[in-house]
Design an enzyme around this catalytic site. Structure first.
Site, PDB file in Angstrom:
ATOM      1  CE1 TYR A   1      -3.337   2.287   0.908  1.00  0.00           C
ATOM      2  CE2 TYR A   1      -2.499   3.183   2.293  1.00  0.00           C
ATOM      3  CZ  TYR A   1      -3.688   3.037   1.297  1.00  0.00           C
ATOM      4  OH  TYR A   1      -4.511   4.143   1.708  1.00  0.00           O
TER       5      TYR A   1
ATOM      6  CE  LYS B   1      -3.087   5.605  -2.202  1.00  0.00           C
ATOM      7  NZ  LYS B   1      -4.566   5.030  -2.632  1.00  0.00           N
TER       8      LYS B   1
HETATM    9  P1  NAD Z   1     -12.688   2.404   0.607  1.00  0.00           P
HETATM   10  O1  NAD Z   1     -13.018   1.314   0.643  1.00  0.00           O
HETATM   11  O2  NAD Z   1     -14.328   3.222   1.812  1.00  0.00           O
HETATM   12  O3  NAD Z   1     -14.123   3.527  -0.595  1.00  0.00           O
HETATM   13  C1  NAD Z   1     -13.288   2.821  -1.747  1.00  0.00           C
HETATM   14  C2  NAD Z   1     -13.843   2.235  -2.956  1.00  0.00           C
HETATM   15  O4  NAD Z   1     -13.241   1.963  -3.657  1.00  0.00           O
HETATM   16  C3  NAD Z   1     -14.973   1.330  -2.473  1.00  0.00           C
HETATM   17  O5  NAD Z   1     -16.227   1.835  -3.254  1.00  0.00           O
HETATM   18  C4  NAD Z   1     -14.253  -0.241  -3.538  1.00  0.00           C
HETATM   19  O6  NAD Z   1     -15.438  -0.586  -4.085  1.00  0.00           O
HETATM   20  C5  NAD Z   1     -13.867   0.763  -4.552  1.00  0.00           C
HETATM   21  N1  NAD Z   1     -12.910   0.433  -5.351  1.00  0.00           N
HETATM   22  C6  NAD Z   1     -11.544  -0.539  -4.599  1.00  0.00           C
HETATM   23  N2  NAD Z   1     -11.526  -0.868  -6.252  1.00  0.00           N
HETATM   24  C7  NAD Z   1     -11.862  -0.406  -7.392  1.00  0.00           C
HETATM   25  C8  NAD Z   1     -11.118  -0.649  -8.743  1.00  0.00           C
HETATM   26  N3  NAD Z   1     -10.714  -1.245  -8.859  1.00  0.00           N
HETATM   27  N4  NAD Z   1     -11.943  -0.070  -9.661  1.00  0.00           N
HETATM   28  C9  NAD Z   1     -12.985   1.032  -8.967  1.00  0.00           C
HETATM   29  N5  NAD Z   1     -13.185   0.574  -7.800  1.00  0.00           N
HETATM   30  C10 NAD Z   1     -12.565   0.322  -6.365  1.00  0.00           C
HETATM   31  O7  NAD Z   1     -11.597   4.012   1.068  1.00  0.00           O
HETATM   32  P2  NAD Z   1     -11.706   4.789   1.195  1.00  0.00           P
HETATM   33  O8  NAD Z   1     -11.431   5.428   2.434  1.00  0.00           O
HETATM   34  O9  NAD Z   1     -12.879   5.902   0.817  1.00  0.00           O
HETATM   35  O10 NAD Z   1     -10.329   5.134   0.247  1.00  0.00           O
HETATM   36  C11 NAD Z   1     -10.268   6.077  -0.606  1.00  0.00           C
HETATM   37  C12 NAD Z   1      -8.564   6.913  -1.423  1.00  0.00           C
HETATM   38  O11 NAD Z   1      -8.379   6.809  -0.409  1.00  0.00           O
HETATM   39  C13 NAD Z   1      -8.658   5.409  -1.468  1.00  0.00           C
HETATM   40  O12 NAD Z   1      -7.435   5.745  -2.916  1.00  0.00           O
HETATM   41  C14 NAD Z   1      -7.441   5.275  -0.286  1.00  0.00           C
HETATM   42  O13 NAD Z   1      -6.264   4.186  -0.495  1.00  0.00           O
HETATM   43  C15 NAD Z   1      -7.051   6.886   0.238  1.00  0.00           C
HETATM   44  N6  NAD Z   1      -6.596   6.878   1.077  1.00  0.00           N
HETATM   45  C16 NAD Z   1      -7.810   6.600   2.371  1.00  0.00           C
HETATM   46  C17 NAD Z   1      -7.694   6.348   3.998  1.00  0.00           C
HETATM   47  C18 NAD Z   1      -8.835   6.606   5.069  1.00  0.00           C
HETATM   48  O14 NAD Z   1      -7.650   6.528   6.037  1.00  0.00           O
HETATM   49  N7  NAD Z   1      -9.794   6.523   4.432  1.00  0.00           N
HETATM   50  C19 NAD Z   1      -6.384   7.576   3.905  1.00  0.00           C
HETATM   51  C20 NAD Z   1      -5.840   7.556   3.388  1.00  0.00           C
HETATM   52  C21 NAD Z   1      -5.981   7.635   1.981  1.00  0.00           C
END
Ligand code: NAD
Length: 251
Positions: free
Chosen positions: A157, A161
């Site tokens: 991961y 990133k």
């Molecule tokens: P989440 O898991 O709640 O939502 C992610 C969404 O992406 C889901 O609906 C999933 O079905 C969809 N998804 C996964 N693989 C996919 C694919 N191959 N094609 C299309 N859709 C796909 O995650 P989140 O927390 O909302 O995170 C959103 C973004 O922010 C991600 O890239 C995550 O890495 C990043 N992020 C999140 C956090 C956190 O603390 N939540 C922190 C840093 C970065």
């Protein structure tokens, strides 16, 4: 309000992507939301919420790691809505949690396929379309605090990133000529299904301790930043991966 343009948000059925899609609709964009077909019902519900806000919308299921699907998705946006002006490559997955020596090649490849290749494909096909349109655009990707500082137990991961940051800088250099800005957001802990799945028992408590506010962020915090990056006012910002982590880490 007349339309500010057309935005496409990937991974928008829940969490941060959902919040970004609704915020961009409130800002006056027509919004296409994408997610996996396995999350279709939630995705459709987000499109319905955009409809209620009076904005044109559609939902499109595609796996962002698959080139033909991303290409077809961008074609769909342009056929249905006339242009693509803001691309938010938000979709991402967590990797296996555990020591690097236990990460399999298959696990590594899957995380990189979604989080790095998926963002690359979104940047590529959005960039091609925006260059063709000839009036600039906004491309925005999802990095992470784990893309600024290596995160033990989340090797794949973290690597994925960091890749988004490099891609964002390089794309900004190439697309600047066409008045297309390319930036990324690097969230700390944000209360979404992903964070809860990371460590359902202690995840939120541990995450809260990292911030001087002693709390985690909400998806709307990220949506506010993306709203600004998508706006005309952000025209002189490009190639940046902007930390938004409640003071958990300073660049
Ligand atoms: P989440 O898991 O709640 O939502 C992610 C969404 O992406 C889901 O609906 C999933 O079905 C969809 N998804 C996964 N693989 C996919 C694919 N191959 N094609 C299309 N859709 C796909 O995650 P989140 O927390 O909302 O995170 C959103 C973004 O922010 C991600 O890239 C995550 O890495 C990043 N992020 C999140 C956090 C956190 O603390 N939540 C922190 C840093 C970065």
């Amino acid at each position: 309000m007349c339309s500010k343009g057309v935005a496409l948000v990937t991974g928008a059925a829940q969490g941060i992507g959902r919040s970004i899609a609704l915020r961009l609709a409130d800002d006056g964009f027509d919004v296409v939301v994408n997610d996996l077909s396995s999350n279709r019902d939630n995705l459709k519900a987000v499109a319905d919420e955009i409809q209620k806000r009076g904005r044109a919308n559609s939902h499109y299921t595609a796996d962002v790691s698959q080139e033909e699907q991303v290409k077809a998705m961008v074609e769909h946006v342009v056929e249905q809505h006339g242009s693509l002006d803001v691309m938010v490559a938000n979709a991402g997955i967590l990797g296996p949690t555990g020591p690097l020596v236990e990460v399999s090649t298959e696990q590594w490849d899957r995380v990189l396929a979604v989080n790095a290749r998926g963002v690359f494909l979104c940047y590529k096909y959005a960039g091609m379309q925006m260059i063709k349109q000839g009036r600039g655009g906004r491309i925005i990707g999802a990095s992470s605090l784990a893309g600024k500082k290596g995160y033990g137990t989340q090797t794949a991961y973290s690597a994925s990133k960091f890749a988004v940051r490099g891609l964002t800088q390089a794309a900004a250099l190439e697309f600047g000529l066409y008045n297309i800005t390319v930036n990324a957001y690097a969230p700390g802990s944000i209360n979404t299904p992903m964070l809860v799945s990371f460590d359902p028992s202690e995840g939120l408590d541990m995450a809260k301790e990292l911030s001087p506010f002693k709390q985690v962020g909400v998806p709307e915090d990220i949506a506010s930043l993306v709203s600004f990056l998508a706006s005309k006012e952000s025209q002189f910002i490009t190639g940046q991966t902007i930390s938004i982590n409640g003071g958990a880490f300073f660049d």
